[in-house]
Design a protein around this motif. Structure first.
Motif, PDB file in Angstrom:
ATOM      1  N   CYS A  39       0.862  -1.183   0.000  1.00  0.00           N
ATOM      2  CA  CYS A  39       0.000   0.000   0.000  1.00  0.00           C
ATOM      3  C   CYS A  39       0.899   1.234   0.000  1.00  0.00           C
ATOM      4  N   ALA A  69      -3.497   2.106   4.453  1.00  0.00           N
ATOM      5  CA  ALA A  69      -3.901   0.807   4.996  1.00  0.00           C
ATOM      6  C   ALA A  69      -5.190   0.946   5.815  1.00  0.00           C
ATOM      7  N   LEU A  90      -8.121   1.249   3.482  1.00  0.00           N
ATOM      8  CA  LEU A  90      -8.482  -0.030   2.874  1.00  0.00           C
ATOM      9  C   LEU A  90      -9.263  -0.906   3.854  1.00  0.00           C
ATOM     10  N   LEU A  91      -8.894  -0.846   5.112  1.00  0.00           N
ATOM     11  CA  LEU A  91      -9.549  -1.703   6.097  1.00  0.00           C
ATOM     12  C   LEU A  91     -10.924  -1.196   6.507  1.00  0.00           C
ATOM     13  N   VAL A 128     -13.201  -3.658   4.581  1.00  0.00           N
ATOM     14  CA  VAL A 128     -12.780  -4.990   4.999  1.00  0.00           C
ATOM     15  C   VAL A 128     -13.270  -5.281   6.417  1.00  0.00           C
ATOM     16  N   MET A 150       1.019  -4.332   4.287  1.00  0.00           N
ATOM     17  CA  MET A 150       0.095  -4.966   5.214  1.00  0.00           C
ATOM     18  C   MET A 150       0.411  -6.456   5.212  1.00  0.00           C
ATOM     19  N   LEU A 208      -1.105  -9.762   6.373  1.00  0.00           N
ATOM     20  CA  LEU A 208      -2.493 -10.074   6.699  1.00  0.00           C
ATOM     21  C   LEU A 208      -2.701 -11.537   7.085  1.00  0.00           C
ATOM     22  N   LEU A 243      -8.055 -12.559   5.177  1.00  0.00           N
ATOM     23  CA  LEU A 243      -8.321 -11.162   4.835  1.00  0.00           C
ATOM     24  C   LEU A 243      -7.684 -10.726   3.521  1.00  0.00           C
ATOM     25  N   ARG A 251     -10.135 -10.052   0.661  1.00  0.00           N
ATOM     26  CA  ARG A 251     -11.019  -8.918   0.969  1.00  0.00           C
ATOM     27  C   ARG A 251     -10.271  -7.595   0.807  1.00  0.00           C
ATOM     28  N   VAL A 252      -9.016  -7.561   1.212  1.00  0.00           N
ATOM     29  CA  VAL A 252      -8.228  -6.339   1.035  1.00  0.00           C
ATOM     30  C   VAL A 252      -7.979  -6.069  -0.442  1.00  0.00           C
ATOM     31  N   LYS A 289      -9.040  -2.867  -2.687  1.00  0.00           N
ATOM     32  CA  LYS A 289      -8.023  -2.071  -3.381  1.00  0.00           C
ATOM     33  C   LYS A 289      -8.369  -1.867  -4.857  1.00  0.00           C
TER      34      LYS A 289
END
Length: 484
Positions: free
Chosen positions: A184, A190, A193-194, A201, A334, A336, A340, A343-344, A348
């Motif tokens: 990222c 980050a 994104l979450l 996410v 990140m 992870l 996840l 999903r990230v 993105k």
């Protein structure tokens, strides 16, 4: 040979010349329309005096006109004085009085920066390893596959993810593989994104409020608030965040901590609390977000490994090069839990829109070649020297003031007597000294009962260049209150 209308040059076999955009008025003769468009381009200043025009054959082909039409327009504008034509030199815009520039709204003049800057959060910009970075960039470009110059992958270049997996395992005790790393543009990206976007996410409806440390960056709290994420503060003490307080927030299933070096008060999260927060995440099916703030810069203690190593399935590890190299690079990562990653990546998007592939390739080469380790060690020595000079200056000028948070990082906290922080900051402003007050980092929901209010200064010692550091320290000492 360049053609000049009226001079009858020998025409080249194929017309050549610079591109020239012209909007020809609709209607009327094409020669008159071309002349009008050229006059307007010259009058407005878009074609400056001395600008060389394309040969009339090339212009005619570009505009779909007959060659004679373009030649006659050039010749007539030469006669009117708009253009000049010389054998062998082509046709150029005549030297005329420059048109008045278009009126612009006056912008306020930029405010001068502070005379001395001791704010936290910025590395020494003059110490960026330009020569080593350029050498790494050359090697990376030479070895890069052709597909690296195509559309970017949202997960990030595999070269960088592989280099980071090895480096983070060795230097920070992170347990991962390249497939669980997403590149990222930094910590704030980050968080977005979450928690932000159409399909976050970690939606607040599922995760509840986010538990954060009682002291931290207001920018991050504002980013979370804008995404609709409420935050609840965890008090901190000399052992870091009091993670046992999570029991008082049963609806919270995610916590954001700075375990390596609490920001901004300093100090690592105690080993017992590190284990306790991981147990909390396991017990509630939650997550710990680990901001590895200043993880590389420690001076008087053994390095503290990442909490992520205790349970990679319950910790999202977040890092960047904004302190170790430069915030200008806009590169972070990140690490992870496996569930996840997809999903990230969905959050993105299909194409990488933030981190450039060339910088990613260069950083990968910089890490693999050992350049990153050498740079971090060099900066660790430099920042430790800066810290020692700060501590010595404070000991000489204000021995009655406590200095804390100095075992790692890029700043120190100078504790002040209650009620004096704002006056010290006003005095600093009058002397042209930029400083951060400790109160600015306190979560607004922290009550005095949960954690007493403390006055202090957050003094960054990394920002000033070497030649300006002594004067900055002198200005700091001059504004500190005398002993009561």
């Amino acid at each position: 040979m360049t053609e000049t209308p009226g001079a009858h040059p020998t025409e080249p076999a194929r017309p050549t010349g610079s591109d020239l955009h012209l909007d020809l008025p609709a209607g009327g003769g094409r020669r008159a329309a071309l002349m009008s468009a050229l006059r307007e381009a010259i009058r407005s200043g878009r074609l400056a005096p001395g600008t060389r025009l394309p040969p009339y054959r090339a212009l005619a082909a570009d505009l779909g006109l007959a060659r004679n039409t373009a030649a006659e327009a050039y010749a007539e504008l030469v006669a009117e004085g708009w253009l000049t034509a010389r054998q062998g030199s082509g046709t150029t815009v005549a030297e005329r009085a420059a048109p008045a520039p278009p009126a612009r709204a006056r912008r306020p003049a930029p405010q001068p920066g502070p005379a001395h800057d001791l704010r936290q959060g910025q590395p020494d910009a003059a110490s960026f390893p330009r020569t080593a970075w350029l050498a790494a960039a050359r090697r990376a470009l030479t070895a890069a596959p052709n597909e690296a110059f195509g559309p970017g992958r949202p997960q990030g270049r595999p070269e960088l993810r592989t280099a980071l997996a090895d480096y983070l395992a060795r230097a920070r005790g992170v347990r991962t593989d390249p497939d669980r790393i997403v590149i990222c543009s930094g910590f704030a990206h980050a968080l977005r994104l979450l928690f932000d976007g159409a399909t976050p996410v970690l939606p607040p409806a599922e995760q509840g409020p986010l538990a954060v440390e009682a002291y931290g960056l207001g920018f991050h709290r504002g980013l979370l608030a804008a995404a609709g994420v409420p935050t609840v503060p965890l008090p901190i003490d000399e052992q870091g965040a009091r993670v046992g307080e999570l029991a008082h927030h049963p609806d919270a299933r995610t916590a954001l901590l700075t375990p390596a070096h609490q920001f901004p008060t300093g100090g690592p999260l105690h080993a017992a609390r590190r284990a306790a927060v991981v147990d909390w995440a396991r017990g509630c099916g939650g997550l710990l977000l680990e901001d590895d703030y200043d993880g590389e810069f420690r001076y008087d203690r053994q390095p503290v490994g990442a909490v992520q190593g205790l349970d990679p399935d319950r910790v999202v590890y977040l890092g960047s090069v904004s302190k170790s190299l430069s915030p200008a690079l806009r590169l972070g990562w990140m690490v992870l839990p496996d569930h996840l990653v997809d999903r990230v990546l969905a959050a993105k998007g299909e194409r990488e829109a933030w981190a450039g592939a060339l910088d990613q390739l260069t950083l990968a080469e910089f890490i693999d070649s050992g350049g990153y380790d050498r740079h971090v060690r060099r900066m660790r020595r430099r920042y430790r020297d800066r810290r020692d000079r700060l501590v010595a200056a404070l000991a000489a000028s204000a021995p009655h003031l406590e200095v804390s948070g100095i075992a790692a990082g890029l700043h120190a906290v100078v504790r002040l007597d209650a009620g004096t922080e704002q006056e010290v900051l006003r005095a600093a402003t009058r002397r042209g000294l930029a400083l951060d007050g400790l109160a600015d980092f306190r979560h607004p929901a922290v009550t005095p009962e949960a954690m007493p209010t403390a006055d202090g200064l957050v003094v960054g010692y990394a920002t000033p260049p070497d030649h300006a550091y002594p004067a900055a320290l002198a200005a700091l000492c001059a504004v500190l209150p005398a002993a009561a």
